[in-house]
Design a protein around this motif. Structure first.
Motif, short mmCIF file in Angstrom:
data_model
loop_
_atom_site.label_atom_id
_atom_site.label_comp_id
_atom_site.label_asym_id
_atom_site.label_seq_id
_atom_site.Cartn_x
_atom_site.Cartn_y
_atom_site.Cartn_z
N THR A 113 48.32 41.50 26.84
CA THR A 113 47.78 40.25 27.39
C THR A 113 47.11 40.55 28.72
OG1 THR A 113 49.89 39.69 28.44
CG2 THR A 113 49.50 38.76 26.27
N LEU A 114 46.15 39.72 29.05
CA LEU A 114 45.37 39.89 30.27
C LEU A 114 45.49 38.65 31.13
CD1 LEU A 114 42.58 41.17 28.06
CD2 LEU A 114 43.22 42.49 30.06
N LYS A 115 45.49 38.84 32.45
CA LYS A 115 45.49 37.69 33.35
C LYS A 115 44.22 36.88 33.16
CE LYS A 115 48.11 37.76 37.47
NZ LYS A 115 48.21 38.08 38.88
N GLU A 116 43.12 37.58 32.86
CA GLU A 116 41.82 36.95 32.63
C GLU A 116 41.05 37.80 31.64
OE1 GLU A 116 39.65 37.04 36.38
OE2 GLU A 116 40.44 39.03 36.75
N THR A 117 40.20 37.18 30.85
CA THR A 117 39.39 37.94 29.89
C THR A 117 37.92 37.96 30.29
OG1 THR A 117 39.14 35.97 28.52
CG2 THR A 117 40.93 37.49 27.95
N GLU A 118 37.58 37.28 31.37
CA GLU A 118 36.19 37.23 31.85
C GLU A 118 36.19 37.15 33.36
OE1 GLU A 118 33.04 33.76 31.75
OE2 GLU A 118 33.19 34.72 29.78
N TYR A 119 35.23 37.87 33.99
CA TYR A 119 35.08 37.80 35.44
C TYR A 119 33.61 37.60 35.77
CZ TYR A 119 35.20 38.71 40.36
OH TYR A 119 35.07 38.56 41.72
N ASP A 120 33.34 36.64 36.65
CA ASP A 120 31.97 36.32 37.09
C ASP A 120 31.79 36.85 38.50
OD1 ASP A 120 29.51 35.27 37.75
OD2 ASP A 120 29.98 33.25 37.07
N VAL A 166 46.45 44.16 33.03
CA VAL A 166 46.94 44.19 31.65
C VAL A 166 48.47 44.17 31.69
CG1 VAL A 166 47.00 45.55 29.52
CG2 VAL A 166 44.94 45.55 30.94
N ILE A 167 49.06 43.35 30.83
CA ILE A 167 50.52 43.24 30.76
C ILE A 167 50.97 43.48 29.32
CG2 ILE A 167 52.50 41.72 31.20
CD1 ILE A 167 50.45 40.04 32.94
N ASN A 168 52.01 44.29 29.16
CA ASN A 168 52.60 44.50 27.85
C ASN A 168 53.65 43.41 27.64
OD1 ASN A 168 53.95 45.22 25.56
ND2 ASN A 168 54.39 47.31 26.17
N ASN A 169 53.30 42.38 26.88
CA ASN A 169 54.21 41.28 26.59
C ASN A 169 54.90 41.43 25.24
OD1 ASN A 169 54.17 39.72 28.90
ND2 ASN A 169 52.25 38.74 28.33
N GLY A 170 54.80 42.60 24.67
CA GLY A 170 55.41 42.81 23.35
C GLY A 170 56.79 43.42 23.44
N LYS A 171 57.32 43.76 22.28
CA LYS A 171 58.64 44.39 22.18
C LYS A 171 58.52 45.89 22.01
CE LYS A 171 60.51 40.26 20.06
NZ LYS A 171 60.90 39.62 18.81
N VAL A 183 37.56 52.18 33.85
CA VAL A 183 38.50 53.26 34.20
C VAL A 183 39.91 52.73 33.94
CG1 VAL A 183 39.38 54.72 36.05
CG2 VAL A 183 36.94 54.17 35.97
N TRP A 184 40.72 53.52 33.21
CA TRP A 184 42.08 53.10 32.88
C TRP A 184 42.97 54.32 32.80
CZ3 TRP A 184 38.42 54.30 29.44
CH2 TRP A 184 38.77 55.03 28.31
N GLU A 185 44.29 54.10 32.78
CA GLU A 185 45.25 55.19 32.66
C GLU A 185 45.28 55.66 31.21
OE1 GLU A 185 49.03 55.06 35.05
OE2 GLU A 185 48.48 52.93 35.05
N LYS A 191 53.03 46.69 33.59
CA LYS A 191 51.64 46.30 33.86
C LYS A 191 50.81 47.53 34.15
CE LYS A 191 53.00 41.93 35.93
NZ LYS A 191 52.99 41.10 37.14
N THR A 192 49.51 47.40 33.90
CA THR A 192 48.53 48.42 34.26
C THR A 192 47.23 47.70 34.58
OG1 THR A 192 47.50 50.51 33.63
CG2 THR A 192 47.75 48.86 31.89
N THR A 193 46.21 48.44 34.92
CA THR A 193 44.92 47.84 35.23
C THR A 193 43.79 48.57 34.53
OG1 THR A 193 44.65 49.22 37.21
CG2 THR A 193 45.66 47.04 37.52
N ILE A 194 42.70 47.84 34.36
CA ILE A 194 41.43 48.42 33.91
C ILE A 194 40.41 48.05 34.98
CG2 ILE A 194 39.63 48.40 32.15
CD1 ILE A 194 41.81 47.58 30.12
N ASP A 195 39.88 49.06 35.66
CA ASP A 195 38.86 48.85 36.69
C ASP A 195 37.50 48.92 36.01
OD1 ASP A 195 41.13 49.10 38.20
OD2 ASP A 195 40.41 50.77 39.41
N VAL A 196 36.72 47.87 36.15
CA VAL A 196 35.40 47.83 35.52
C VAL A 196 34.34 47.83 36.61
CG1 VAL A 196 33.85 46.55 34.01
CG2 VAL A 196 36.30 46.61 33.51
#
Length: 144
Positions: A30-37, A53-58, A76-78, A88-93
């Protein structure tokens, strides 16, 4: 007749189980947001945004690829790391605004064996002046 019913029931249960597994896997990331302006940005000045990015699964989450729709967008991501449930992790765009005008760029996140999710960046690039502002000769010597 019983064999046809048994085949139908088995097929139905397999399809339902596969659909549930796919839904569970899709809900994993899951993502906090799926679009950025970015709004209005100057031409030739790179900008970046960080998607959380958040892992909300099992199960563990492993992002295998993050692919931008063009070369002007750099994610850029891990890589090669599994994220535990709740982690949690991040994707830098990054975006390098070469062309003037509005833009929308799509980034595809691929995870856990081929499941995909899309994120977007958008904005409006304005053209920077070709020359710098003229020198104000009247202001020379002020404050001396």
């Amino acid at each position: 007749m019983k064999q046809i019913f048994a085949i139908f029931l088995t097929t139905f249960l397999l399809v339902t189980a596969n659909a549930q597994t796919a839904a569970d896997s899709a809900a994993l990331l899951t993502l906090k947001e799926t679009e950025y302006d970015f709004g209005k940005i100057p031409q030739g000045k790179p900008v970046t945004h960080i998607f959380e990015v958040i892992n909300n699964g099992k199960d563990s989450l492993k992002i295998s690829n993050v692919q931008a729709s063009c070369g002007c967008t750099t994610p850029v991501w891990e890589k090669d790391k599994a994220f535990a449930p709740g982690e949690k992790t991040t994707i830098d765009v990054g975006f390098n605004a070469g062309a003037v005008g509005p833009f929308t760029k799509m980034i595809t996140i691929t995870y856990n064996g081929g499941i995909t999710k899309l994120i977007y960046i958008k904005g409006d690039v304005w053209q920077t002046p070709a020359t710098s502002a003229p020198e104000n000769k009247e202001a020379v010597g002020l404050g001396d």
